[in-house]
Motif scaffolding. Sequence first.
Motif, mmCIF file in Angstrom:
data_model
loop_
_atom_site.group_PDB
_atom_site.id
_atom_site.type_symbol
_atom_site.label_atom_id
_atom_site.label_comp_id
_atom_site.label_asym_id
_atom_site.label_seq_id
_atom_site.Cartn_x
_atom_site.Cartn_y
_atom_site.Cartn_z
ATOM 1 N N LEU A 29 -44.512 -19.497 12.178
ATOM 2 C CA LEU A 29 -43.789 -19.174 10.949
ATOM 3 C C LEU A 29 -42.641 -18.209 11.202
ATOM 4 C CD1 LEU A 29 -46.540 -18.633 8.213
ATOM 5 C CD2 LEU A 29 -44.732 -20.343 8.166
ATOM 6 N N VAL A 30 -42.937 -17.111 11.888
ATOM 7 C CA VAL A 30 -41.951 -16.034 12.039
ATOM 8 C C VAL A 30 -40.741 -16.473 12.866
ATOM 9 C CG1 VAL A 30 -41.581 -13.661 12.783
ATOM 10 C CG2 VAL A 30 -43.762 -14.305 11.762
ATOM 11 N N PRO A 31 -40.919 -17.015 14.078
ATOM 12 C CA PRO A 31 -39.733 -17.430 14.841
ATOM 13 C C PRO A 31 -38.957 -18.554 14.158
ATOM 14 C CG PRO A 31 -41.757 -18.097 15.965
ATOM 15 C CD PRO A 31 -42.155 -17.175 14.876
ATOM 16 N N SER A 32 -39.651 -19.459 13.475
ATOM 17 C CA SER A 32 -38.952 -20.544 12.778
ATOM 18 C C SER A 32 -38.037 -19.985 11.702
ATOM 19 C CB SER A 32 -39.957 -21.517 12.159
ATOM 20 O OG SER A 32 -40.678 -22.212 13.146
ATOM 21 N N HIS A 33 -38.542 -19.057 10.909
ATOM 22 C CA HIS A 33 -37.725 -18.478 9.852
ATOM 23 C C HIS A 33 -36.624 -17.586 10.418
ATOM 24 C CE1 HIS A 33 -38.939 -19.582 5.782
ATOM 25 N NE2 HIS A 33 -40.133 -19.809 6.284
ATOM 26 N N ALA A 34 -36.902 -16.923 11.529
ATOM 27 C CA ALA A 34 -35.887 -16.066 12.139
ATOM 28 C C ALA A 34 -34.660 -16.890 12.531
ATOM 29 C CB ALA A 34 -36.466 -15.349 13.357
ATOM 30 N N VAL A 35 -34.891 -18.083 13.067
ATOM 31 C CA VAL A 35 -33.778 -18.963 13.449
ATOM 32 C C VAL A 35 -33.146 -19.595 12.214
ATOM 33 C CG1 VAL A 35 -33.127 -21.042 14.721
ATOM 34 C CG2 VAL A 35 -34.758 -19.435 15.720
ATOM 35 N N PHE A 36 -33.980 -19.994 11.254
ATOM 36 C CA PHE A 36 -33.483 -20.703 10.073
ATOM 37 C C PHE A 36 -32.532 -19.856 9.231
ATOM 38 C CE2 PHE A 36 -33.874 -22.271 5.680
ATOM 39 C CZ PHE A 36 -33.559 -23.612 5.868
ATOM 40 N N THR A 37 -32.624 -18.535 9.340
ATOM 41 C CA THR A 37 -31.756 -17.658 8.547
ATOM 42 C C THR A 37 -30.279 -17.827 8.891
ATOM 43 O OG1 THR A 37 -32.177 -15.864 10.133
ATOM 44 C CG2 THR A 37 -33.471 -15.857 8.109
ATOM 45 N N CYS A 38 -29.966 -18.597 9.925
ATOM 46 C CA CYS A 38 -28.563 -18.809 10.288
ATOM 47 C C CYS A 38 -27.893 -19.874 9.418
ATOM 48 C CB CYS A 38 -28.424 -19.194 11.761
ATOM 49 S SG CYS A 38 -28.938 -20.896 12.132
ATOM 50 N N TYR A 39 -28.635 -20.498 8.492
ATOM 51 C CA TYR A 39 -28.024 -21.622 7.759
ATOM 52 C C TYR A 39 -26.799 -21.229 6.943
ATOM 53 C CZ TYR A 39 -29.905 -20.553 3.085
ATOM 54 O OH TYR A 39 -30.160 -19.976 1.867
ATOM 55 N N PRO A 40 -26.685 -19.997 6.373
ATOM 56 C CA PRO A 40 -25.422 -19.662 5.689
ATOM 57 C C PRO A 40 -24.225 -19.661 6.634
ATOM 58 C CG PRO A 40 -27.166 -18.152 5.023
ATOM 59 C CD PRO A 40 -27.677 -18.918 6.202
ATOM 60 N N LEU A 41 -24.467 -19.331 7.903
ATOM 61 C CA LEU A 41 -23.383 -19.370 8.883
ATOM 62 C C LEU A 41 -22.948 -20.811 9.135
ATOM 63 C CD1 LEU A 41 -24.866 -16.795 11.423
ATOM 64 C CD2 LEU A 41 -23.151 -16.369 9.656
ATOM 65 N N LEU A 42 -23.903 -21.726 9.164
ATOM 66 C CA LEU A 42 -23.564 -23.138 9.330
ATOM 67 C C LEU A 42 -22.825 -23.664 8.106
ATOM 68 C CD1 LEU A 42 -26.910 -24.358 10.945
ATOM 69 C CD2 LEU A 42 -24.670 -24.349 12.043
ATOM 70 N N VAL A 43 -23.224 -23.191 6.924
ATOM 71 C CA VAL A 43 -22.515 -23.579 5.704
ATOM 72 C C VAL A 43 -21.060 -23.140 5.786
ATOM 73 C CG1 VAL A 43 -22.303 -23.153 3.222
ATOM 74 C CG2 VAL A 43 -24.554 -23.597 4.226
ATOM 75 N N ALA A 44 -20.847 -21.890 6.222
ATOM 76 C CA ALA A 44 -19.477 -21.378 6.340
ATOM 77 C C ALA A 44 -18.686 -22.161 7.378
ATOM 78 C CB ALA A 44 -19.509 -19.890 6.696
ATOM 79 N N ALA A 45 -19.317 -22.458 8.510
ATOM 80 C CA ALA A 45 -18.615 -23.167 9.581
ATOM 81 C C ALA A 45 -18.244 -24.591 9.183
ATOM 82 C CB ALA A 45 -19.479 -23.183 10.840
ATOM 83 N N LEU A 46 -19.108 -25.232 8.384
ATOM 84 C CA LEU A 46 -18.892 -26.633 8.017
ATOM 85 C C LEU A 46 -18.162 -26.805 6.692
ATOM 86 C CD1 LEU A 46 -22.403 -28.061 9.013
ATOM 87 C CD2 LEU A 46 -20.256 -28.374 10.244
ATOM 88 N N SER A 47 -17.934 -25.715 5.975
ATOM 89 C CA SER A 47 -17.272 -25.821 4.667
ATOM 90 C C SER A 47 -15.836 -26.323 4.802
ATOM 91 C CB SER A 47 -17.287 -24.477 3.936
ATOM 92 O OG SER A 47 -16.598 -23.487 4.686
ATOM 93 N N GLY A 48 -15.210 -26.067 5.953
ATOM 94 C CA GLY A 48 -13.855 -26.563 6.181
ATOM 95 C C GLY A 48 -13.806 -28.074 6.299
ATOM 96 N N PRO A 49 -14.503 -28.657 7.297
ATOM 97 C CA PRO A 49 -14.441 -30.124 7.446
ATOM 98 C C PRO A 49 -15.094 -30.892 6.304
ATOM 99 C CG PRO A 49 -15.994 -29.146 9.017
ATOM 100 C CD PRO A 49 -15.225 -28.019 8.420
ATOM 101 N N VAL A 50 -16.122 -30.334 5.643
ATOM 102 C CA VAL A 50 -16.822 -31.072 4.591
ATOM 103 C C VAL A 50 -16.149 -30.906 3.237
ATOM 104 C CG1 VAL A 50 -19.002 -31.325 3.343
ATOM 105 C CG2 VAL A 50 -19.023 -30.933 5.805
ATOM 106 N N LEU A 51 -15.765 -29.663 2.888
ATOM 107 C CA LEU A 51 -15.217 -29.387 1.560
ATOM 108 C C LEU A 51 -13.726 -29.069 1.570
ATOM 109 C CD1 LEU A 51 -18.085 -27.169 0.084
ATOM 110 C CD2 LEU A 51 -17.717 -29.611 -0.256
ATOM 111 N N GLY A 52 -13.146 -28.945 2.763
ATOM 112 C CA GLY A 52 -11.730 -28.612 2.844
ATOM 113 C C GLY A 52 -11.423 -27.161 2.525
ATOM 114 N N GLU A 53 -12.419 -26.277 2.641
ATOM 115 C CA GLU A 53 -12.210 -24.861 2.360
ATOM 116 C C GLU A 53 -11.645 -24.154 3.594
ATOM 117 O OE1 GLU A 53 -15.916 -23.284 1.073
ATOM 118 O OE2 GLU A 53 -15.967 -24.434 -0.800
#
Length: 290
Positions: free
Chosen positions: A97-121
């Motif tokens: 549980l703990v290591p999985s969630h520790a890694v998963f917390t990076c998803y906002p960074l992936l959202v920011a990185a992909l917001s350009g190609p996906v949403l044009g931001e």
Amino acid sequence: MTGQNTRLGIGLMVLTSAIFAVQDGVSRHLAGEYNVYMVVMIRFWFFAAFVMLLAARAPGGLRRAIRSHYPLLQSLRGLLLVVEVCVMVLGFVHLGLVPSHAVFTCYPLLVAALSGPVLGEKVGWRRWTAIGVGFLGVLIILQPGYAVFSPWALMPLLAALLFALYGLLTRYVARGDAASVSFFWTGMVGALAMTCVGVWFWEPMTGADWGWMAALCCLAAAGHWCLIKALEVAEASAIQPFAYLQLVFVAILGISLFDETLAPNMVIGAAVVVAASLFTLWRQRVAAAT
């Protein structure tokens, strides 16, 4: 948005984080005893019933909830979420549980990185720097090249990528569909997809574990209800940072119930990821205000 109450929104977000942490603990238990696909299938059956009930009680009923301007994208959203849940639960079982969630917390960074190609931001250099720092934190957690690197360690990273894509598509379809429509499609598509897979992995369950399954379904519904209410009374940017408390609650459960440990690299890496994610959220808020 009317009826703003940031303090209530924060309280509901903290409660949501606690509920989702307990939900993940129950998922970890059930998936350790039974096939993951069956567990997720039953969970999505209940989720589908929950969204149908909400849609039926809303103005316009089920007929309005079904009408989408983006049926293909809504279907893709549902598939992304259900695959993400399966991958994440597999991570709980094989990594913890703990290591999985520790890694998963990076998803906002992936959202920011992909917001350009996906949403044009536009993503400025400050956010790109934070994204780079955040993924350095992920490397600290995973420690690639140290001793024997488990491929299971990549499961929560894959789950984070899937969830980021799901979130970006949610923002995209919001241009034409109400949140209630997206919620309905998520539950129905997820339940249909998992039924096609999960029925082939059906296993008999003990009476006690059916009780845990019922608890899992109720926790999922309660968590989503609290999240909806939190977003109704407060701005998402104001309450989003409190979602990271789920990592704290998960750590408590993992250590106390599943004999997991908090390795120093995990604590340091998670702190780096959370700090980078919070900075990214703040910069996104600043950019939106200018």
